[in-house]
Write a protein that holds these residues in place. Structure first.
Motif, PDB file in Angstrom:
ATOM      1  N   ASP A 198     -21.471  51.884  35.980  1.00 56.37           N
ATOM      2  CA  ASP A 198     -20.570  53.050  36.014  1.00 56.37           C
ATOM      3  C   ASP A 198     -20.928  53.968  37.180  1.00 56.37           C
ATOM      4  OD1 ASP A 198     -19.237  52.127  33.820  1.00 56.37           O
ATOM      5  OD2 ASP A 198     -20.255  53.436  32.381  1.00 56.37           O
ATOM      6  N   ARG A 199     -22.225  54.163  37.384  1.00 57.58           N
ATOM      7  CA  ARG A 199     -22.666  55.014  38.506  1.00 57.58           C
ATOM      8  C   ARG A 199     -22.315  54.363  39.834  1.00 57.58           C
ATOM      9  NH1 ARG A 199     -22.807  57.964  41.801  1.00 57.58           N
ATOM     10  NH2 ARG A 199     -24.478  59.301  42.613  1.00 57.58           N
ATOM     11  N   LEU A 200     -22.493  53.049  39.932  1.00 56.43           N
ATOM     12  CA  LEU A 200     -22.130  52.344  41.164  1.00 56.43           C
ATOM     13  C   LEU A 200     -20.639  52.458  41.433  1.00 56.43           C
ATOM     14  CD1 LEU A 200     -24.244  49.048  40.997  1.00 56.43           C
ATOM     15  CD2 LEU A 200     -24.392  50.836  42.721  1.00 56.43           C
ATOM     16  N   ALA A 201     -19.821  52.299  40.392  1.00 58.33           N
ATOM     17  CA  ALA A 201     -18.370  52.398  40.572  1.00 58.33           C
ATOM     18  C   ALA A 201     -17.982  53.780  41.070  1.00 58.33           C
ATOM     19  CB  ALA A 201     -17.667  52.068  39.260  1.00 58.33           C
ATOM     20  N   ASP A 202     -18.582  54.828  40.492  1.00 56.23           N
ATOM     21  CA  ASP A 202     -18.276  56.193  40.943  1.00 56.23           C
ATOM     22  C   ASP A 202     -18.716  56.397  42.394  1.00 56.23           C
ATOM     23  OD1 ASP A 202     -17.275  56.735  38.471  1.00 56.23           O
ATOM     24  OD2 ASP A 202     -19.104  57.721  37.733  1.00 56.23           O
TER      25      ASP A 202
ATOM     26  N   LEU B 185     -16.397  54.583  44.728  1.00 53.09           N
ATOM     27  CA  LEU B 185     -15.117  55.281  44.836  1.00 53.09           C
ATOM     28  C   LEU B 185     -15.261  56.508  45.729  1.00 53.09           C
ATOM     29  CD1 LEU B 185     -12.185  55.527  43.931  1.00 53.09           C
ATOM     30  CD2 LEU B 185     -12.978  56.849  41.957  1.00 53.09           C
ATOM     31  N   ASP B 186     -16.364  57.239  45.581  1.00 54.32           N
ATOM     32  CA  ASP B 186     -16.600  58.392  46.452  1.00 54.32           C
ATOM     33  C   ASP B 186     -16.692  57.960  47.909  1.00 54.32           C
ATOM     34  OD1 ASP B 186     -16.605  59.992  44.249  1.00 54.32           O
ATOM     35  OD2 ASP B 186     -18.787  60.093  44.069  1.00 54.32           O
ATOM     36  N   GLU B 187     -17.405  56.853  48.146  1.00 55.91           N
ATOM     37  CA  GLU B 187     -17.528  56.348  49.514  1.00 55.91           C
ATOM     38  C   GLU B 187     -16.164  55.963  50.079  1.00 55.91           C
ATOM     39  OE1 GLU B 187     -20.144  55.712  51.746  1.00 55.91           O
ATOM     40  OE2 GLU B 187     -21.180  57.160  50.490  1.00 55.91           O
ATOM     41  N   GLN B 188     -15.343  55.317  49.236  1.00 54.10           N
ATOM     42  CA  GLN B 188     -14.023  54.913  49.705  1.00 54.10           C
ATOM     43  C   GLN B 188     -13.149  56.129  50.009  1.00 54.10           C
ATOM     44  OE1 GLN B 188     -12.668  52.379  46.579  1.00 54.10           O
ATOM     45  NE2 GLN B 188     -13.988  50.677  47.178  1.00 54.10           N
ATOM     46  N   MET B 189     -13.228  57.164  49.160  1.00 55.19           N
ATOM     47  CA  MET B 189     -12.469  58.376  49.428  1.00 55.19           C
ATOM     48  C   MET B 189     -12.945  59.041  50.716  1.00 55.19           C
ATOM     49  SD  MET B 189     -10.239  58.595  47.008  1.00 55.19           S
ATOM     50  CE  MET B 189      -9.705  60.297  47.105  1.00 55.19           C
ATOM     51  N   HIS B 190     -14.275  59.059  50.918  1.00 55.54           N
ATOM     52  CA  HIS B 190     -14.812  59.635  52.139  1.00 55.54           C
ATOM     53  C   HIS B 190     -14.367  58.826  53.355  1.00 55.54           C
ATOM     54  CE1 HIS B 190     -17.570  61.702  54.821  1.00 55.54           C
ATOM     55  NE2 HIS B 190     -18.094  60.534  55.174  1.00 55.54           N
ATOM     56  N   MET B 191     -14.429  57.502  53.220  1.00 54.35           N
ATOM     57  CA  MET B 191     -14.019  56.647  54.332  1.00 54.35           C
ATOM     58  C   MET B 191     -12.529  56.815  54.629  1.00 54.35           C
ATOM     59  SD  MET B 191     -16.532  54.995  55.653  1.00 54.35           S
ATOM     60  CE  MET B 191     -15.719  53.652  56.503  1.00 54.35           C
TER      61      MET B 191
END
Length: 521
Positions: A388-392, A395-401
């Motif tokens: 769950d932590r990895l998924a979050d 997702l944060d990395e993808q939003m930042h990217m």
């Protein structure tokens, strides 16, 4: 009216009937479940017989019917003991083992027929039954000792076989199942052996029909849990869906130390996941934590692989989109047989989806070592927190990217606009130069001021003359500088940001003079 002494047998009979129905309706049928169902039926019939003579013997005395019920009681115990040993062999040895050959199985069941004949049609085993406390007791015949010796040997062999099946070199689930059987069987074996000895020694405290139903019911409850697969992994039933490893709760055991080390690695990774440099470093760390090869895939391509993951990397990506929950290979044999066969072929122990219904969906494929590390309910709870932590984080990395890519697109559009303006300006200069050249041919030589103006135009054209490749090179150089600034000078992250391989980025930096050749060497 029900006699007080028959209450344990009645309660045990109700539990056994429930277990028979549960086992008969189990969706998974294999050698172990069929044998276990047969054992349940035998013990249920035995329990029914116990309840009958315990309830009626004190009231009607030793009639021929009660005496016959005593013979039936011993007759059911003979196949029950053989079934116990057969189940222990199937649980503890693999299919190719010599102990699972037909000759060995035949040797287990061969004595049943002569023993039943001697019991039911002769007086060599048991002469008759007599009242004993609130129950009945057999009067042994001249060959009864053979049956007792056979029973003790088979029960001891059952215990020894399960000890062998619980050894550390076996797969985790097989090892845990054998240990649960050992825990369940031990009280019953000890009580049966005690009863046999007590009858010879004249001890008059415990009786077979009253106390055996209690330990047999405990045994059947535990072994039903250890033998059958549960229907759903979620909610409260997650504690029934997967097996507990009893050894992992003993502080002096190896399993306890392994589990403690695993949970510490998981918690440390959760705490430090925000400091990871890149997705590849996260996948490598996950491989170290779970001690198995790991592959990260998205819809279009293989993203990252670590360890000996060649078979995992060849897993067909077309089979991944339907996977929208954690899938463990040995748990989906019935519901998803095609996926199970694919996972077995590519040595995939588990598949973990990250945001499977989004465009940025990705899946983590875990190698076979995963099942040796993670198999109990507590293990899966800890691993779920990590995933769950990895998924979050991803997702944060993808939003930042995405934000960075949006900014990069705007900057690229701005650069393209500058290039278009420069090209238009160059075209205007070339046009103006051509007009001056034509005018020079048609008209007399210009005055000194006109010549100076012509020379200025020519000079501007010469200094502004660039090819399209030059403008593209300038654009690439500016984008590389921008990426390096945003990534703090980290070339690996800058390459990932630009969608390039690290060696490709390094080559471009050398090409544009952004890397010191001596330092690079």
């Amino acid at each position: 009216m029900i006699e007080y002494a028959s209450v344990p047998a009645l309660v045990a009979l109700i539990f056994k009937l429930i277990l028979v129905v549960y086992s008969a309706r189990s969706p998974i049928k294999n050698a172990i479940t069929w044998l276990f169902l047969a054992l349940l039926v035998v013990f249920t019939l035995l329990n029914l017989d116990e309840f009958f003579f315990l309830n009626y013997a004190p009231r009607i005395g030793m009639t021929p019917i009660v005496n016959a019920a005593g013979f039936v009681y011993i007759a059911f115990w003979i196949p029950a003991i053989a079934l116990l040993l057969h189940l222990a062999v199937v649980l503890s040895f693999d299919r190719g083992s010599v102990f699972r050959r037909p000759a060995v199985i035949f040797a287990i069941y061969a004595p049943i027929v002569p023993f039943e004949y001697l019991l039911l049609f002769t007086n060599k085993f048991v002469l008759e039954f007599k009242p004993f406390l609130y129950s009945i007791l057999r009067v042994p015949g001249p060959l009864y000792w053979i049956g007792e010796t056979w029973a003790i040997l088979l029960l001891s062999a059952t215990f020894a076989v399960l000890v062998y099946g619980a050894r550390g070199s076996r797969p985790a689930l097989a090892r845990v199942r054998a240990r649960l059987w050992l825990l369940a069987l031990s009280p019953m074996i000890l009580l049966v052996i005690y009863m046999i000895l007590a009858h010879h020694m004249g001890w008059r405290r415990l009786t077979f029909p009253v106390h055996i139903p209690i330990v047999v019911t405990f045994f059947l409850l535990m072994t039903t849990y250890a033998t059958h697969e549960r229907p759903h992994p979620g909610g409260f039933y997650r504690f029934l869906y997967r097996l507990f490893d009893l050894e992992s709760y003993l502080p002096w055991s190896k399993a306890y130390r392994r589990k403690t080390a695993l949970y510490d690695r998981i918690r440390n990774m959760i705490a430090g996941i925000g400091d990871s440099d890149s997705t590849k470093s996260i996948v490598r760390q996950l491989s170290d934590v779970l001690q198995c090869p790991v592959v990260l895939m998205n819809r279009e391509r293989l993203a990252v692989e670590t360890g000996q993951a060649r078979e995992l990397a060849e897993f067909p990506r077309a089979a991944l989109p339907p996977v929208d929950r954690l899938v463990v290979a040995h748990e989906v044999a019935r519901d998803l047989p095609d996926l199970r066969s694919l996972m077995a072929h590519h040595k995939v122990a588990a598949i973990v989806p990250f945001h499977p219904h989004s465009r940025a969906a990705s899946w983590v494929l875990l190698g076979e070592g995963f099942s040796e590390q993670v198999y109990t309910p507590v293990d899966f709870d800890e691993v779920k927190r990590l995933f769950d932590r990895l998924a979050d984080h991803m997702l944060d990395e993808q939003m930042h990217m995405r934000a960075e890519l949006t900014l990069a697109r705007r900057e690229t559009q701005e650069l393209h606009r500058h290039i278009a303006d420069a090209a238009q300006h160059l075209h205007a200069i070339e046009k103006q130069l051509a007009e001056h050249k034509n005018a020079r041919h048609e008209n007399p030589p210009p005055s000194t001021a006109d010549a100076a103006g012509h020379d200025a135009v020519a000079q501007e054209a010469a200094t502004s003359r660039k090819s399209l490749a030059d403008y593209v090179a300038d654009l690439e150089r500016r984008m590389i500088i921008n990426a390096l600034e945003r990534c703090g000078g980290n070339q690996a992250k800058a390459a990932e940001y630009l969608g390039l391989r690290p060696n490709t980025l390094h080559y471009k930096m050398q090409r544009y003079g952004m890397v010191d050749q001596k330092t690079d060497e």
